[in-house]
Design a protein around this motif. Structure first.
Motif: not given
Length: 394
Positions: A264-284
């Motif tokens: 995903x590019x730009x707004x990626x929260x939905x794609x991150x959640x689809x792949x990882x189960x959580x948005x990637x920024x939550x790891x930060x």
């Protein structure tokens, strides 16, 4: 904000993009912008775009089509050669690109950055610097010292080592005028003036691009000698002294070991959640909270026990381990499924992810439909080239 999603496997690629654009400052949104640009020359290559919609005031659509027309009979062996040739075009003395606009952009960016540093001193001591006491100047010195520590990006590799110095010298007169304007016709103390000029040098030598003048470009497809697809993600900023400033953010090619990908590019929260189960920024966020708590714990421990607690090592151990578990549980099985999808199903997948992102944008209280409008999907295969995929209805 935009949302672009790229899915790829050994058979080809599909990219979906929304069509919403927001005008900076006004808050208005429009919903018919093109963000995917096939080269139009029969080559199995296309370009996705998000962020700033223009380069030196010229819409990317016109820039890309002008470059494409100049390469109508050319084919490149690799996808990277397509991107390299395009970046060379951005440096060209072409009638599309107006030198006055280039200088205007440089001065706007510098002025904007300087004003961001002056915001707190102005709020605290007033905007008339002729009335400042030494306390006001010292606050500005503190801001400049703190900002200097921020610049750890390294050199922008494709530019000459002296590029920052060259920009500083070429704009010396205009920079002095900008300083006089900011400081009510009176130049600041010599050390502050020197520090502000040093900042300009850093801005144009280091691998940093202002997000306000930044465009994301994604080249995706196949070179003539490539049988597996790939993409190259570039962040492109403004041009100075006839040189475009850009950073390669990512590159990926399908091969025998990496046979499926969703990005995903730009707004990626939905794609991150689809792949990882959580948005990637939550790891930060998790990393930051662990560091805060472990640092507090370290501070209250007796001196003889402090060496047992290393906040940086502990946060890395916990967060990296958690991320690896997420990849094993969610991402790896999903990518294995993507690797086996026929290309029409790749198109469905990417469209669905953009559609979900748009729906989330509409529901979010802190967003104003920044992802939305029509969703267009382009597909690229090695021997059929680029084609648009129409949405199928039951």
């Amino acid at each position: 904000m935009s949302c672009l999603v790229l899915g790829m496997n050994k058979l080809g690629l599909a990219m979906a993009a929304d069509s919403a654009v927001s005008l900076r400052g006004s808050g208005k949104a429009y919903y018919h912008a093109d963000k995917i640009f096939p080269l139009g020359i029969g080559a199995p290559v296309a370009i996705g775009m998000f962020g700033s919609a223009d380069f030196l005031g010229v819409p990317w659509d016109l820039v890309i089509k002008t470059w494409t027309a100049a390469n109508a009979s050319r084919r490149f062996a690799t996808l990277r050669e397509y991107s390299t040739d395009f970046l060379g075009f951005l440096d060209a003395a072409h009638p599309l690109f107006i030198p006055e606009k280039e200088r205007e952009n440089v001065l706007f960016l510098v002025r904007d950055y300087w004003r961001s540093l002056l915001r707190e001193p102005f709020d605290t001591h007033g905007t008339d610097t002729r009335l400042w006491t030494e306390e006001g100047w010292e606050l500005l010195r503190e801001k400049l010292r703190a900002d200097e520590e921020y610049w750890t990006y390294g050199h922008m590799e494709h530019l000459p080592a002296t590029f920052g110095q060259d920009v500083r010298g070429a704009f010396a007169g205009e920079l002095t005028s900008e300083l006089e304007s900011l400081f009510d016709g009176v130049l600041p103390p010599d050390d502050i003036r020197l520090a502000l000029h040093d900042l300009v040098e850093r801005m144009y030598s280091q691998a940093w691009i202002s997000r306000y003048s930044s465009s994301g470009l994604i080249f995706f497809g196949f070179g003539e000698e490539e049988f597996y697809p790939g993409y190259i993600h570039l962040q492109v900023g403004e041009r100075a002294l006839g040189k475009a400033r850009w950073i390669e953010r990512a590159a990926f090619t399908i091969d025998l070991e990496r046979d499926g990908s969703i990005r995903g590019f730009a707004q990626t929260d939905t794609v991150d959640s689809f792949l990882l189960g959580v948005p990637h920024r939550m790891l930060d966020t998790l990393r930051s909270r662990i560091h805060t708590r472990t640092s507090a714990l370290e501070a209250v421990l007796p001196e003889e026990h402090r060496h047992h607690v290393n906040p940086m090592e502990l946060q890395a151990e916990i967060v990296d381990g958690f991320a690896e578990e997420l990849r094993e549980e969610f991402q790896n099985p999903m990518l294995s499924a993507v690797a086996a999808l026929p290309t029409p199903e790749l198109a469905v997948l990417t469209r669905t992810l953009v559609s979900l992102t748009a729906f989330r944008s509409q529901l979010a209280a802190d967003e104003t439909g920044t992802v939305g409008g029509d969703i267009r999907v382009g597909m690229v295969t090695k021997f059929e080239g680029f084609r648009w995929v129409e949405e199928q209805h039951d």
